[in-house]
Design an enzyme around this catalytic site. Structure first.
Site, PDB file in Angstrom:
ATOM      1  N   CYS A  55      15.113   6.844  -4.142  1.00  0.00           N
ATOM      2  CA  CYS A  55      13.731   6.533  -4.526  1.00  0.00           C
ATOM      3  C   CYS A  55      13.178   5.437  -3.628  1.00  0.00           C
ATOM      4  O   CYS A  55      13.868   4.463  -3.342  1.00  0.00           O
ATOM      5  CB  CYS A  55      13.710   6.085  -5.980  1.00  0.00           C
ATOM      6  SG  CYS A  55      12.187   5.278  -6.485  1.00  0.00           S
TER       7      CYS A  55
ATOM      8  N   LYS B 160      14.978   1.442  10.449  1.00  0.00           N
ATOM      9  CA  LYS B 160      14.429   1.264   9.104  1.00  0.00           C
ATOM     10  C   LYS B 160      13.742   2.538   8.585  1.00  0.00           C
ATOM     11  O   LYS B 160      13.513   2.668   7.383  1.00  0.00           O
ATOM     12  CB  LYS B 160      13.464   0.077   9.059  1.00  0.00           C
ATOM     13  CG  LYS B 160      12.179   0.230   9.840  1.00  0.00           C
ATOM     14  CD  LYS B 160      11.352  -1.055   9.768  1.00  0.00           C
ATOM     15  CE  LYS B 160      10.091  -0.999  10.603  1.00  0.00           C
ATOM     16  NZ  LYS B 160       9.097  -0.052  10.127  1.00  0.00           N
ATOM     17  N   ASP B 161      13.423   3.483   9.485  1.00  0.00           N
ATOM     18  CA  ASP B 161      12.806   4.741   9.062  1.00  0.00           C
ATOM     19  C   ASP B 161      13.827   5.809   8.670  1.00  0.00           C
ATOM     20  O   ASP B 161      13.455   6.879   8.193  1.00  0.00           O
ATOM     21  CB  ASP B 161      11.942   5.325  10.201  1.00  0.00           C
ATOM     22  CG  ASP B 161      10.735   4.466  10.518  1.00  0.00           C
ATOM     23  OD1 ASP B 161      10.287   3.718   9.620  1.00  0.00           O
ATOM     24  OD2 ASP B 161      10.230   4.549  11.650  1.00  0.00           O
TER      25      ASP B 161
ATOM     26  N   ARG C 274      -1.945   3.526   7.557  1.00  0.00           N
ATOM     27  CA  ARG C 274      -0.978   4.476   8.100  1.00  0.00           C
ATOM     28  C   ARG C 274      -1.243   4.731   9.577  1.00  0.00           C
ATOM     29  O   ARG C 274      -2.289   4.394  10.102  1.00  0.00           O
ATOM     30  CB  ARG C 274      -1.083   5.807   7.327  1.00  0.00           C
ATOM     31  CG  ARG C 274      -0.616   5.722   5.880  1.00  0.00           C
ATOM     32  CD  ARG C 274       0.878   5.719   5.748  1.00  0.00           C
ATOM     33  NE  ARG C 274       1.470   6.708   6.643  1.00  0.00           N
ATOM     34  CZ  ARG C 274       1.425   8.024   6.445  1.00  0.00           C
ATOM     35  NH1 ARG C 274       0.847   8.512   5.373  1.00  0.00           N
ATOM     36  NH2 ARG C 274       1.979   8.859   7.303  1.00  0.00           N
TER      37      ARG C 274
ATOM     38  N   ARG D   8      -2.844   1.740  13.892  1.00  0.00           N
ATOM     39  CA  ARG D   8      -3.005   0.712  12.861  1.00  0.00           C
ATOM     40  C   ARG D   8      -3.733  -0.514  13.409  1.00  0.00           C
ATOM     41  O   ARG D   8      -4.560  -1.115  12.724  1.00  0.00           O
ATOM     42  CB  ARG D   8      -1.637   0.322  12.282  1.00  0.00           C
ATOM     43  CG  ARG D   8      -1.106   1.358  11.303  1.00  0.00           C
ATOM     44  CD  ARG D   8       0.224   0.938  10.718  1.00  0.00           C
ATOM     45  NE  ARG D   8       1.329   1.233  11.610  1.00  0.00           N
ATOM     46  CZ  ARG D   8       2.436   0.505  11.723  1.00  0.00           C
ATOM     47  NH1 ARG D   8       2.581  -0.595  10.990  1.00  0.00           N
ATOM     48  NH2 ARG D   8       3.403   0.860  12.544  1.00  0.00           N
TER      49      ARG D   8
ATOM     50  N   SER E  22       3.368  -0.174   3.589  1.00  0.00           N
ATOM     51  CA  SER E  22       4.719  -0.416   3.080  1.00  0.00           C
ATOM     52  C   SER E  22       4.677  -0.985   1.664  1.00  0.00           C
ATOM     53  O   SER E  22       4.035  -2.004   1.415  1.00  0.00           O
ATOM     54  CB  SER E  22       5.434  -1.410   4.019  1.00  0.00           C
ATOM     55  OG  SER E  22       6.504  -2.049   3.365  1.00  0.00           O
ATOM     56  N   LEU E  23       5.387  -0.332   0.745  1.00  0.00           N
ATOM     57  CA  LEU E  23       5.506  -0.851  -0.621  1.00  0.00           C
ATOM     58  C   LEU E  23       6.168  -2.223  -0.624  1.00  0.00           C
ATOM     59  O   LEU E  23       5.812  -3.099  -1.412  1.00  0.00           O
ATOM     60  CB  LEU E  23       6.336   0.103  -1.482  1.00  0.00           C
ATOM     61  CG  LEU E  23       5.726   1.442  -1.886  1.00  0.00           C
ATOM     62  CD1 LEU E  23       6.726   2.237  -2.713  1.00  0.00           C
ATOM     63  CD2 LEU E  23       4.445   1.242  -2.688  1.00  0.00           C
ATOM     64  N   ARG E  24       7.161  -2.411   0.248  1.00  0.00           N
ATOM     65  CA  ARG E  24       7.880  -3.686   0.330  1.00  0.00           C
ATOM     66  C   ARG E  24       6.949  -4.814   0.745  1.00  0.00           C
ATOM     67  O   ARG E  24       6.925  -5.887   0.124  1.00  0.00           O
ATOM     68  CB  ARG E  24       9.036  -3.555   1.341  1.00  0.00           C
ATOM     69  CG  ARG E  24       9.772  -4.863   1.640  1.00  0.00           C
ATOM     70  CD  ARG E  24      10.721  -4.682   2.822  1.00  0.00           C
ATOM     71  NE  ARG E  24      10.031  -4.296   4.037  1.00  0.00           N
ATOM     72  CZ  ARG E  24       9.429  -5.144   4.877  1.00  0.00           C
ATOM     73  NH1 ARG E  24       9.428  -6.437   4.632  1.00  0.00           N
ATOM     74  NH2 ARG E  24       8.830  -4.703   5.970  1.00  0.00           N
ATOM     75  N   ARG E  25       6.163  -4.588   1.794  1.00  0.00           N
ATOM     76  CA  ARG E  25       5.240  -5.623   2.261  1.00  0.00           C
ATOM     77  C   ARG E  25       4.150  -5.882   1.225  1.00  0.00           C
ATOM     78  O   ARG E  25       3.775  -7.028   0.975  1.00  0.00           O
ATOM     79  CB  ARG E  25       4.620  -5.205   3.601  1.00  0.00           C
ATOM     80  CG  ARG E  25       5.613  -5.245   4.755  1.00  0.00           C
ATOM     81  CD  ARG E  25       5.030  -4.627   5.999  1.00  0.00           C
ATOM     82  NE  ARG E  25       5.980  -4.711   7.109  1.00  0.00           N
ATOM     83  CZ  ARG E  25       6.015  -3.849   8.132  1.00  0.00           C
ATOM     84  NH1 ARG E  25       5.157  -2.836   8.165  1.00  0.00           N
ATOM     85  NH2 ARG E  25       6.895  -3.991   9.085  1.00  0.00           N
TER      86      ARG E  25
ATOM     87  N   THR F 107      -1.455  -2.599   4.675  1.00  0.00           N
ATOM     88  CA  THR F 107      -0.083  -2.209   5.007  1.00  0.00           C
ATOM     89  C   THR F 107       0.227  -0.884   4.325  1.00  0.00           C
ATOM     90  O   THR F 107      -0.279  -0.608   3.240  1.00  0.00           O
ATOM     91  CB  THR F 107       0.950  -3.262   4.564  1.00  0.00           C
ATOM     92  OG1 THR F 107       2.273  -2.762   4.835  1.00  0.00           O
ATOM     93  CG2 THR F 107       0.856  -3.584   3.082  1.00  0.00           C
TER      94      THR F 107
END
Length: 305
Positions: A235, A80-81, A144, A150, A124-127, A122
């Site tokens: 993006c 995923k990275d 981060r 974390r 993550s923009l998604r989370r 988080t």
């Protein structure tokens, strides 16, 4: 088999676990390996959200350079990275069998905040978008660092919880008792999968690594990353995708959210296994044609400010 395959990896505990897992599988096949750990920019700069750093593949770039310069032969990543477009000369050599795809909320033993106001962490923009979609009264703060960092930050701050990928915590035995599965949250494309990349012209390493490939995981992650690539065009955006296989049928769910979580576009499709090759692309185009394109324009403008 006299060549020693040098395995490049980030130097976090999770990344090293992944590298050692690949090394063991190669060793079991009779290959010699050596692990070479390097620190990535994404691990060093911890005071800015990832999207502000403006670097696609921030966790993979250092290893890409090490491979191109001949310092390592292959690299192991959390898939995923990895950017959907690999650098020239570097190719996907294998995708290992997928682990748990679920996101989890690690909390401090009290879940009352889910019914009121809460602070969730988080990076993550998604989370973040999915959390705000479900809990609009909550505050989401940036988090981060590697998983160990974390987890420590969660304990050191007044946050109610933090969101993690279950697979990462399970791999290094860090998953606490105080967690809940977020089965309503669509995971990142390729979450729970590990990918091994090699130089395109390195026939020896590519043939060795190909023996580790898990076909079903390769197909599912291909669909998810195709969906991501078609939607985002380079993006960063709040995008989730999950493909699963059952009885020769592939089921796919894809989502695109606004940054604040208020706007949601979701698509679900099922196709026979042999029709998977354009599934991700078609699903993404459907979302784009039904309002997703305007949302992506908005997201790009916001993140470029």
């Amino acid at each position: 088999m006299n060549k020693t395959i040098r395995i490049g990896t980030r130097d976090s505990e999770l990344a090293l676990w992944q590298a050692h897992t690949v090394a063991k599988q190669l060793n079991d096949l009779g290959y010699q390996t050596e692990i070479v750990a390097v620190k990535s920019t994404g691990d060093i700069i911890l005071d800015k959200p990832l999207y502000e750093l403006g670097i696609t593949g921030i966790f993979t770039k250092t290893l890409d350079i090490a491979m191109i310069q001949g310092e390592v032969d292959i690299a192991v990543h959390s898939m995923k990275d990895v950017p959907t477009a690999l650098p020239n000369g570097i190719v996907q050599a294998a995708v290992l069998e997928r682990a748990n795809t679920v996101d989890i909320l690690v909390h401090k033993g009290n879940l009352d905040f889910l019914n009121g106001n809460g602070i969730i962490a988080t990076g993550s923009l998604r989370r973040k978008a999915q959390w705000l979609n479900k809990y609009p009264s909550h505050e989401v703060v940036d988090l981060r660092g590697n998983v160990n960092t974390r987890m420590q930050k969660l304990q050191d701050n007044n946050w109610n919880g933090a969101v993690f990928a279950a697979a990462g915590l399970e791999r290094i035995n860090l998953k606490p008792d105080t967690y809940i599965d977020l089965d309503w949250m669509t995971p990142a494309p390729a979450q729970g999968a590990m990918v091994v990349v090699a130089m395109e012209n390195d026939t020896f390493c590519r043939e060795a690594i190909a023996k580790l490939n898990h076909k079903e995981t390769e197909i599912c992650t291909y669909i998810e990353r195709q969906f991501l690539r078609e939607l985002e065009g380079g993006c960063t955006a709040p995008i989730g995708a999950l493909a699963t296989v059952s009885d020769n049928t592939i089921s796919f769910t894809g989502v695109l959210f606004s940054l604040d979580g208020k706007e949601k576009h979701e698509i679900q499709k099922s196709v026979p296994m042999e029709e998977y090759s354009e599934l991700g692309q078609k699903a993404a185009r459907e979302i784009l044609e039904n309002g997703g394109n305007d949302l992506m324009v908005q997201i790009r403008k916001t993140l470029q400010k």
